[in-house]
Scaffold this motif. Sequence first.
Motif, PDB file in Angstrom:
ATOM      1  N   THR A  10       0.907  -1.315   0.172  1.00 36.27           N
ATOM      2  CA  THR A  10      -0.105  -0.018   0.043  1.00 36.27           C
ATOM      3  C   THR A  10       0.880   1.246  -0.233  1.00 36.27           C
ATOM      4  O   THR A  10       0.393   2.460  -0.117  1.00 36.27           O
ATOM      5  N   ASP A  35       0.406  -5.092   5.624  1.00 33.62           N
ATOM      6  CA  ASP A  35      -0.088  -5.051   7.501  1.00 33.62           C
ATOM      7  C   ASP A  35      -1.389  -4.574   7.658  1.00 33.62           C
ATOM      8  O   ASP A  35      -2.071  -4.985   8.263  1.00 33.62           O
ATOM      9  N   SER A  36      -1.845  -3.272   6.797  1.00 34.89           N
ATOM     10  CA  SER A  36      -2.843  -2.332   7.131  1.00 34.89           C
ATOM     11  C   SER A  36      -4.000  -2.713   6.643  1.00 34.89           C
ATOM     12  O   SER A  36      -5.134  -2.380   6.880  1.00 34.89           O
ATOM     13  N   SER A  97      14.442  -0.767   2.049  1.00 31.29           N
ATOM     14  CA  SER A  97      14.830   0.219   3.304  1.00 31.29           C
ATOM     15  C   SER A  97      16.237   0.284   3.448  1.00 31.29           C
ATOM     16  O   SER A  97      17.027  -0.529   2.738  1.00 31.29           O
ATOM     17  N   GLY A 180       9.470  11.175  -1.766  1.00 33.84           N
ATOM     18  CA  GLY A 180      10.531  10.407  -1.201  1.00 33.84           C
ATOM     19  C   GLY A 180      10.384  10.092   0.427  1.00 33.84           C
ATOM     20  O   GLY A 180      10.854   9.288   0.940  1.00 33.84           O
ATOM     21  N   LYS A 183       4.134   7.897   1.883  1.00 29.72           N
ATOM     22  CA  LYS A 183       2.714   8.488   2.027  1.00 29.72           C
ATOM     23  C   LYS A 183       2.399   8.830   3.419  1.00 29.72           C
ATOM     24  O   LYS A 183       1.112   9.566   3.429  1.00 29.72           O
TER      25      LYS A 183
HETATM   26  N1  LIG Z   1       9.696   6.829  -1.562  1.00 26.44           N
HETATM   27  C1  LIG Z   1      10.969   6.645  -2.200  1.00 26.44           C
HETATM   28  O1  LIG Z   1      11.128   7.387  -3.067  1.00 26.44           O
HETATM   29  C2  LIG Z   1      11.971   5.971  -1.733  1.00 26.44           C
HETATM   30  C3  LIG Z   1      11.793   4.989  -0.581  1.00 26.44           C
HETATM   31  N2  LIG Z   1      12.662   4.012  -0.161  1.00 26.44           N
HETATM   32  C4  LIG Z   1      12.453   3.112   0.769  1.00 26.44           C
HETATM   33  O2  LIG Z   1      11.335   2.097   0.314  1.00 26.44           O
HETATM   34  C5  LIG Z   1      10.530   1.964   1.559  1.00 26.44           C
HETATM   35  C6  LIG Z   1       9.165   2.115   1.375  1.00 26.44           C
HETATM   36  O3  LIG Z   1       8.974   3.466   0.955  1.00 26.44           O
HETATM   37  P1  LIG Z   1       7.672   4.012   0.720  1.00 26.44           P
HETATM   38  O4  LIG Z   1       6.837   3.447  -0.075  1.00 26.44           O
HETATM   39  O5  LIG Z   1       8.200   5.544   0.203  1.00 26.44           O
HETATM   40  O6  LIG Z   1       6.889   4.339   2.203  1.00 26.44           O
HETATM   41  P2  LIG Z   1       5.472   4.449   2.520  1.00 26.44           P
HETATM   42  O7  LIG Z   1       5.465   4.972   4.048  1.00 26.44           O
HETATM   43  O8  LIG Z   1       4.770   5.260   1.398  1.00 26.44           O
HETATM   44  O9  LIG Z   1       4.924   2.940   2.575  1.00 26.44           O
HETATM   45  C7  LIG Z   1       5.467   2.107   3.498  1.00 26.44           C
HETATM   46  C8  LIG Z   1       4.457   0.865   3.752  1.00 26.44           C
HETATM   47  O10 LIG Z   1       5.096   0.002   4.605  1.00 26.44           O
HETATM   48  C9  LIG Z   1       4.126  -0.742   5.190  1.00 26.44           C
HETATM   49  N3  LIG Z   1       4.221  -0.825   6.662  1.00 26.44           N
HETATM   50  C10 LIG Z   1       4.239  -1.747   7.493  1.00 26.44           C
HETATM   51  N4  LIG Z   1       4.523  -1.396   8.663  1.00 26.44           N
HETATM   52  C11 LIG Z   1       4.703  -0.105   8.582  1.00 26.44           C
HETATM   53  C12 LIG Z   1       4.806   0.926   9.954  1.00 26.44           C
HETATM   54  N5  LIG Z   1       4.929   0.641  11.012  1.00 26.44           N
HETATM   55  N6  LIG Z   1       4.756   2.183   9.536  1.00 26.44           N
HETATM   56  C13 LIG Z   1       4.722   2.736   8.133  1.00 26.44           C
HETATM   57  N7  LIG Z   1       4.488   1.641   7.356  1.00 26.44           N
HETATM   58  C14 LIG Z   1       4.497   0.352   7.614  1.00 26.44           C
HETATM   59  C15 LIG Z   1       2.649  -0.066   4.882  1.00 26.44           C
HETATM   60  O11 LIG Z   1       2.427  -0.994   3.928  1.00 26.44           O
HETATM   61  P3  LIG Z   1       1.491  -2.334   4.311  1.00 26.44           P
HETATM   62  O12 LIG Z   1       0.264  -1.501   5.333  1.00 26.44           O
HETATM   63  O13 LIG Z   1       0.609  -2.479   3.126  1.00 26.44           O
HETATM   64  O14 LIG Z   1       2.110  -3.254   5.049  1.00 26.44           O
HETATM   65  C16 LIG Z   1       3.042   1.240   4.284  1.00 26.44           C
HETATM   66  O15 LIG Z   1       2.336   1.361   3.014  1.00 26.44           O
HETATM   67  C17 LIG Z   1      11.174   2.644   2.886  1.00 26.44           C
HETATM   68  O16 LIG Z   1      12.143   1.691   3.381  1.00 26.44           O
HETATM   69  C18 LIG Z   1      11.907   3.902   1.976  1.00 26.44           C
HETATM   70  O17 LIG Z   1      12.860   4.394   3.024  1.00 26.44           O
HETATM   71  C19 LIG Z   1      13.765   4.072  -0.815  1.00 26.44           C
HETATM   72  C20 LIG Z   1      14.040   4.924  -1.776  1.00 26.44           C
HETATM   73  C21 LIG Z   1      13.132   6.012  -2.069  1.00 26.44           C
END
Ligand SMILES: NC(=O)C1=CN([C@@H]2O[C@H](COP(=O)(O)OP(=O)(O)OC[C@H]3O[C@@H](n4cnc5c(N)ncnc54)[C@H](OP(=O)(O)O)[C@@H]3O)[C@@H](O)[C@H]2O)C=CC1
Length: 341
Positions: A10, A35-36, A97, A180, A183
Amino acid sequence: MITCGIVGVTGYAGMELLKLIGKHPEFTLVRAMSDSSTGLTLAQLYPWLEIEDLTLEPFRVDALDDIDVIFLATPSGVSAHYVTQLTEYEGVVIDLSGDLRLPASSYETWYGKPAVPASLQAQAVYGLTEWNRDAVRSANWIANPGCYATAVALGLLPFVNGGWIDPNEIIVSACSGITGAGKGLSAKTHHARSNENVQLYKIHTHQHIPEIEQTLYAVSGTQATVSLSTHLLPINRGIMATMSVVPTLEQSEADWVDALRQAYADEPFIRVQQGEPEIRTAVGSNYCDLWVYLDQRTNRLTIISVIDNMQKGAAGQAIQNANVRFGLNETAGLNEQPQYI
Ligand SMILES: NC(=O)C1=CN([C@@H]2O[C@H](COP(=O)(O)OP(=O)(O)OC[C@H]3O[C@@H](n4cnc5c(N)ncnc54)[C@H](OP(=O)(O)O)[C@@H]3O)[C@@H](O)[C@H]2O)C=CC1
Ligand SMILES: CC(=O)N[C@@H](CCC(=O)OP(=O)(O)O)C(=O)O
């Protein structure tokens, strides 16, 4: 077909992975883990995406046997939680990550969180594809690089590796679009504050500083120090890193451009540009565009690197690494042109 699972589907990077896997000629998504939002379908979540209509499931370590590659698109600290459950998994793990990128002491200093066990981190290969391709080919655990770290390292590595610049005179100013930050909403990313604004954050303390220095050392054997300032831009996607360095060779700007071109001559995703740098030449694609200018008056070089943070900075590079790992054409599924307008 190579079967894929995404954890954290998500999130922004999870969504970008879905897009890329959806049009990949050799990959098929078999598990969307969340997870969510378990119980929702991908069609409910992303009705505009062309992808298998899977129902989101919780992560279950005993339900991964049919998956060749798992992408962890979860925040630092959360990936660590999954990683420790994947020690018996026999497929490939690509973690987006920071959790597998740094040794424990450095990770805990810069991320301020407990590190994964050192033995697990040590198994991971750093996935800056252009500079670590041979290791990626046989890796089962891949630490996908950070977004700023990708843009900066790709710009600096030819210069540090060639011994062409003073490794202790590297000053980087970089800015990123708001995706970056993921969400989740924060005071800084709230529309009212981020729109029509540029915010400096994590000055000289950004967690990608040790990652960049570690990469420069791993490739070149040179201990470099990097001063990094990071800024949040009121745009959705894109990173521009402007790097000011001191050359150790005297040569013309045209020679510097040629040297950079030669360093990346065989790389499908690295383009050495001339003319005016702008972020939109890369946004929407997996390209990293580079420029280099010589400031004769101050005897400094200015290197510019632009990427899409969600593509080359995250999901695109993760797919590139998976292509390399599975012996596919490295550009498979990554042939999107920059959006530009
Ligand atoms: N956005 C970017 O441009 C970049 C991101 N990254 C890395 O990629 C990874 C994902 O980033 P991004 O998609 O932007 O992050 P988001 O916050 O948009 O999404 C992270 C997803 O991780 C899941 N999740 C599970 N546990 C948690 C929690 N405790 N808190 C928050 N989210 C949780 C959720 O999905 P669900 O509920 O479906 O499990 C959530 O939607 C991160 O490690 C980030 O550092 C690296 C480079 C660039
Ligand atoms: C705009 C913005 O906030 N970007 C994030 C990049 C996150 C990231 O890449 O974090 P990891 O090190 O966990 O991969 C940041 O600067 O922290």
